[in-house]
Motif scaffolding. Structure first.
Motif, PDB file in Angstrom:
ATOM      1  N   SER A 191      97.559  19.283  48.986  1.00 17.06           N
ATOM      2  CA  SER A 191      97.471  19.212  47.654  1.00 17.06           C
ATOM      3  C   SER A 191      98.771  19.036  47.406  1.00 17.06           C
ATOM      4  N   THR A 192     100.025  19.151  47.479  1.00 20.29           N
ATOM      5  CA  THR A 192     101.255  18.826  46.471  1.00 20.29           C
ATOM      6  C   THR A 192     101.812  17.246  46.323  1.00 20.29           C
ATOM      7  N   ILE A 193     101.541  16.906  47.504  1.00 19.05           N
ATOM      8  CA  ILE A 193     101.240  15.105  47.574  1.00 19.05           C
ATOM      9  C   ILE A 193     100.436  14.502  46.174  1.00 19.05           C
ATOM     10  N   VAL A 194      98.967  15.161  46.426  1.00 23.18           N
ATOM     11  CA  VAL A 194      98.519  14.742  45.141  1.00 23.18           C
ATOM     12  C   VAL A 194      98.504  15.643  43.798  1.00 23.18           C
ATOM     13  N   LYS A 195      99.358  16.068  43.448  1.00 18.63           N
ATOM     14  CA  LYS A 195     100.045  16.874  42.776  1.00 18.63           C
ATOM     15  C   LYS A 195     101.224  15.584  42.266  1.00 18.63           C
ATOM     16  N   LEU A 196     101.824  15.516  43.076  1.00 17.95           N
ATOM     17  CA  LEU A 196     103.067  14.520  42.487  1.00 17.95           C
ATOM     18  C   LEU A 196     102.953  13.618  41.914  1.00 17.95           C
ATOM     19  N   GLN A 197     101.498  12.770  42.541  1.00 16.02           N
ATOM     20  CA  GLN A 197     101.229  10.877  42.408  1.00 16.02           C
ATOM     21  C   GLN A 197     100.738  11.406  41.049  1.00 16.02           C
ATOM     22  N   GLU A 198      99.959  12.457  40.473  1.00 14.89           N
ATOM     23  CA  GLU A 198      99.537  12.452  39.653  1.00 14.89           C
ATOM     24  C   GLU A 198     100.707  12.808  38.553  1.00 14.89           C
ATOM     25  N   GLN A 199     102.012  13.536  39.068  1.00 20.65           N
ATOM     26  CA  GLN A 199     102.761  13.841  37.571  1.00 20.65           C
ATOM     27  C   GLN A 199     103.143  12.431  37.651  1.00 20.65           C
ATOM     28  N   ILE A 200     103.508  11.670  38.757  1.00 19.56           N
ATOM     29  CA  ILE A 200     104.117  10.143  38.738  1.00 19.56           C
ATOM     30  C   ILE A 200     103.144   9.288  37.725  1.00 19.56           C
ATOM     31  N   ARG A 201     101.943   9.561  37.767  1.00 18.85           N
ATOM     32  CA  ARG A 201     100.754   8.174  36.857  1.00 18.85           C
ATOM     33  C   ARG A 201     101.332   9.117  35.776  1.00 18.85           C
ATOM     34  N   MET A 202     100.795  10.584  35.505  1.00 20.49           N
ATOM     35  CA  MET A 202     101.963  10.544  33.712  1.00 20.49           C
ATOM     36  C   MET A 202     102.648  10.353  33.252  1.00 20.49           C
ATOM     37  N   GLU A 203     103.402  10.065  33.915  1.00 19.35           N
ATOM     38  CA  GLU A 203     104.813   9.597  33.431  1.00 19.35           C
ATOM     39  C   GLU A 203     105.092   9.132  33.804  1.00 19.35           C
ATOM     40  N   LEU A 204     104.358   7.771  34.397  1.00 12.51           N
ATOM     41  CA  LEU A 204     104.149   6.360  34.160  1.00 12.51           C
ATOM     42  C   LEU A 204     103.632   5.810  32.748  1.00 12.51           C
ATOM     43  N   CYS A 205     102.496   6.361  32.734  1.00  9.33           N
ATOM     44  CA  CYS A 205     101.581   6.304  31.441  1.00  9.33           C
ATOM     45  C   CYS A 205     102.407   7.329  29.813  1.00  9.33           C
ATOM     46  N   SER A 206     103.051   7.752  30.311  1.00 11.73           N
ATOM     47  CA  SER A 206     103.920   8.388  29.141  1.00 11.73           C
ATOM     48  C   SER A 206     104.803   7.214  28.802  1.00 11.73           C
ATOM     49  N   ASN A 207     105.629   6.104  29.310  1.00 13.82           N
ATOM     50  CA  ASN A 207     106.697   5.258  28.773  1.00 13.82           C
ATOM     51  C   ASN A 207     105.397   4.021  28.856  1.00 13.82           C
ATOM     52  N   VAL A 208     104.493   3.943  29.559  1.00 17.54           N
ATOM     53  CA  VAL A 208     103.632   2.769  28.642  1.00 17.54           C
ATOM     54  C   VAL A 208     103.222   3.009  27.135  1.00 17.54           C
ATOM     55  N   ALA A 209     102.896   4.139  26.771  1.00 17.62           N
ATOM     56  CA  ALA A 209     102.480   4.402  25.613  1.00 17.62           C
ATOM     57  C   ALA A 209     103.446   4.357  25.258  1.00 17.62           C
ATOM     58  N   GLU A 210     105.248   4.872  24.626  1.00 24.75           N
ATOM     59  CA  GLU A 210     106.459   4.793  24.120  1.00 24.75           C
ATOM     60  C   GLU A 210     106.466   3.168  24.298  1.00 24.75           C
ATOM     61  N   GLU A 211     106.109   1.915  25.169  1.00 24.68           N
ATOM     62  CA  GLU A 211     107.081   1.193  25.021  1.00 24.68           C
ATOM     63  C   GLU A 211     105.531   0.808  24.109  1.00 24.68           C
ATOM     64  N   ALA A 212     104.023   0.436  24.166  1.00 27.22           N
ATOM     65  CA  ALA A 212     103.316   0.889  23.182  1.00 27.22           C
ATOM     66  C   ALA A 212     102.935   0.975  21.502  1.00 27.22           C
ATOM     67  N   ALA A 213     104.186   1.975  22.028  1.00 26.24           N
ATOM     68  CA  ALA A 213     104.049   2.638  20.619  1.00 26.24           C
ATOM     69  C   ALA A 213     105.266   1.972  19.395  1.00 26.24           C
ATOM     70  N   ALA A 214     106.059   1.068  20.414  1.00 25.36           N
ATOM     71  CA  ALA A 214     107.666   0.660  20.200  1.00 25.36           C
ATOM     72  C   ALA A 214     107.623  -0.439  19.759  1.00 25.36           C
ATOM     73  N   ASP A 215     106.385  -1.507  20.264  1.00 25.17           N
ATOM     74  CA  ASP A 215     106.137  -2.992  20.235  1.00 25.17           C
ATOM     75  C   ASP A 215     104.733  -2.971  19.399  1.00 25.17           C
ATOM     76  N   SER A 216     105.020  -3.178  18.335  1.00 24.47           N
ATOM     77  CA  SER A 216     103.942  -2.834  16.817  1.00 24.47           C
ATOM     78  C   SER A 216     103.268  -4.748  16.925  1.00 24.47           C
ATOM     79  N   MET A 217     103.884  -5.355  17.624  1.00 22.12           N
ATOM     80  CA  MET A 217     102.203  -6.760  17.685  1.00 22.12           C
ATOM     81  C   MET A 217     101.434  -6.816  19.051  1.00 22.12           C
ATOM     82  N   PRO A 218     100.382  -6.516  19.061  1.00 26.40           N
ATOM     83  CA  PRO A 218      99.284  -6.107  19.947  1.00 26.40           C
ATOM     84  C   PRO A 218      99.529  -7.356  21.657  1.00 26.40           C
TER      85      PRO A 218
END
Length: 141
Positions: free
Chosen positions: A94-121
């Motif tokens: 269960s903890t490994i699954v939560k850890l994997q989800e935490q990393i996925r969420m962090e990578l998603c937020s990094n992707v979202a920050e980069e996408a928001a910073a770049d106004s070009m599609p």
């Protein structure tokens, strides 16, 4: 050189697979938390550029193709960690699954920050593909 993954004990000098001893949930989790390529994604502070080269590569890979990055992390890190758990370790699993989800969420937020910073599609289209709804607006504030 550098740190070794939890699977490092399961590989012989010639690179062939060997039988990996089963480990307690605490030991497997400690090894996951100690992996330099994952540490920056588990810390409460947010660094724009991770110090560890391996973590930078993971972040850049996620920016390029998040679903494939998560697939590779699952196949080479998390599935090995799940396989190394001793039988009867539901808390560790269960903890490994939560850890994997935490990393996925962090990578998603990094992707979202980069996408928001770049106004070009981008050529890839939706930079947050593979992220749960709302992950694009989440960050570590």
């Amino acid at each position: 050189s550098g740190s070794r993954s939890p699977a490092a004990d399961g590989t012989s000098a010639d690179g062939s697979e060997t039988v990996t001893a089963k480990r307690s949930g605490d030991e497997v989790l400690a090894r996951l938390h100690a992996l330099p390529m994952l540490v920056p994604f588990l810390q409460p502070q947010n660094l724009a550029i991770p110090v560890c080269v391996k973590a930078r590569i993971v972040k850049m890979a996620a920016l390029h193709d998040l679903p494939f990055t998560m697939k590779v992390l699952d196949e080479h890190i998390f599935s090995v960690a799940r396989g190394a758990l001793s039988e009867g370790e539901p808390e560790g699993l269960s903890t490994i699954v939560k850890l994997q989800e935490q990393i996925r969420m962090e990578l998603c937020s990094n992707v979202a920050e980069e996408a928001a910073a770049d106004s070009m599609p981008t050529a890839a289209g939706n930079g947050t593909k593979g992220c749960p709804p709302g992950a694009a607006s989440q960050g570590r504030g």
